[in-house]
Every structure is written in C-alpha cells, then in structure tokens.
Design a protein around this motif. Structure first.
Motif, short mmCIF file in Angstrom:
data_model
loop_
_atom_site.label_atom_id
_atom_site.label_comp_id
_atom_site.label_asym_id
_atom_site.label_seq_id
_atom_site.Cartn_x
_atom_site.Cartn_y
_atom_site.Cartn_z
N LEU A 1 18.11 -38.54 -0.29
CA LEU A 1 19.56 -38.06 -0.06
C LEU A 1 19.52 -36.77 0.04
O LEU A 1 20.24 -36.19 0.93
CB LEU A 1 20.37 -38.20 -1.24
CG LEU A 1 20.78 -39.93 -1.39
CD1 LEU A 1 21.62 -40.35 -2.65
CD2 LEU A 1 21.41 -40.51 -0.14
N PRO A 2 18.70 -35.93 -0.92
CA PRO A 2 18.65 -34.43 -0.52
C PRO A 2 18.38 -33.95 0.97
O PRO A 2 18.85 -33.03 1.58
CB PRO A 2 17.55 -33.81 -1.53
CG PRO A 2 17.56 -34.72 -2.52
CD PRO A 2 17.75 -35.97 -1.93
N THR A 3 17.28 -34.99 1.61
CA THR A 3 16.98 -34.80 2.99
C THR A 3 18.05 -34.82 4.06
O THR A 3 18.51 -33.94 4.80
CB THR A 3 15.86 -35.57 3.53
OG1 THR A 3 14.77 -35.48 2.53
CG2 THR A 3 15.48 -35.53 5.00
N LEU A 4 18.95 -35.96 3.63
CA LEU A 4 20.20 -36.11 4.37
C LEU A 4 21.20 -34.92 4.36
O LEU A 4 21.92 -34.67 5.34
CB LEU A 4 20.81 -37.45 4.01
CG LEU A 4 22.11 -37.91 4.70
CD1 LEU A 4 21.93 -38.02 6.11
CD2 LEU A 4 22.54 -39.03 4.07
N ASP A 5 21.46 -34.63 3.00
CA ASP A 5 22.07 -33.40 2.84
C ASP A 5 21.74 -32.29 3.63
O ASP A 5 22.69 -31.60 4.38
CB ASP A 5 22.16 -32.97 1.48
CG ASP A 5 22.54 -34.01 0.37
OD1 ASP A 5 23.42 -34.75 0.84
OD2 ASP A 5 22.20 -33.96 -0.90
N VAL A 6 20.60 -31.78 3.66
CA VAL A 6 20.14 -30.90 4.48
C VAL A 6 20.38 -31.17 6.17
O VAL A 6 20.93 -30.06 6.66
CB VAL A 6 18.41 -30.60 4.38
CG1 VAL A 6 18.12 -29.53 5.39
CG2 VAL A 6 18.42 -30.05 3.03
N LEU A 7 20.07 -32.09 6.31
CA LEU A 7 20.31 -32.55 7.91
C LEU A 7 21.94 -32.50 8.19
O LEU A 7 22.14 -31.98 9.12
CB LEU A 7 19.82 -34.05 8.22
CG LEU A 7 18.35 -34.10 8.29
CD1 LEU A 7 18.20 -35.42 8.48
CD2 LEU A 7 17.76 -33.15 9.39
N GLU A 8 22.61 -32.98 7.38
CA GLU A 8 24.08 -32.78 7.50
C GLU A 8 24.73 -31.51 7.52
O GLU A 8 25.67 -31.22 8.36
CB GLU A 8 24.83 -33.54 6.67
CG GLU A 8 24.86 -35.09 6.63
CD GLU A 8 25.63 -36.09 5.87
OE1 GLU A 8 26.36 -36.91 6.39
OE2 GLU A 8 25.77 -35.51 4.37
#
Length: 91
Positions: A2-9
C-alpha cells in the motif's frame, strides 16, 4: 504494497502521466482481485473509528464529520480493515 501505491498515486497527481495512471489502475485491479476494497470517505461523511483514523481536528462545520481525506484506507471484503483511511475531522 500500500505505501508503494500511495507513492505512485502521489506521483500521478503531480505528473499527470497516462502510463503511470495505467499502472496505478492495474495495481488497484490486482488488489481488488485479492479481495481488497478501497475506503474513500468524502467530505461530510460521519467519522467512524472502525474504518477511519483522525490525523487532524479542524473547526468550521458539524462536529464529527469528515472535512477531508488525507489518505484512503483499505479493507477486505469481509470488513477486516487493513489500513484505516486517514482523515481530518471537524471538532
């Protein structure tokens, strides 16, 4: 993940890149296929400590209502929260 998704978003918001938007969309599709549902509260929703985490208390509105979503949360379809949505709450 989820933190990776946050960075991508976050990067997508600043770059507005179609390729990155596609990657974020595919990432979310995989999470959905694994049974995860995004928790996306909107302004004036009631604060629910079961699915929301208050990160800031603000004034100016009806007490106990969400004024802003800082970070969406995620839960499994059965209701178990993986990460509560981080929100600002009116005091």
């Amino acid at each position: 993940l989820l933190p990776t998704l946050d960075v991508l978003e976050s990067a997508q918001k600043h770059l507005n890149d179609q390729g990155l938007a596609l990657a974020v969309s595919e990432f979310k599709k995989v999470l959905s296929q694994e049974g995860l549902i995004e928790i996306k509260p909107v302004k004036n929703d009631n604060f629910d400590p079961k699915v929301h985490e208050a990160v800031e208390s603000v004034s100016g509105g009806k007490k106990g209502k969400i004024s802003e979503t800082v970070l969406p949360g995620w839960r499994f379809a059965d209701g178990k929260v993986v990460r509560p949505a981080k929100v600002k709450v009116i005091n």
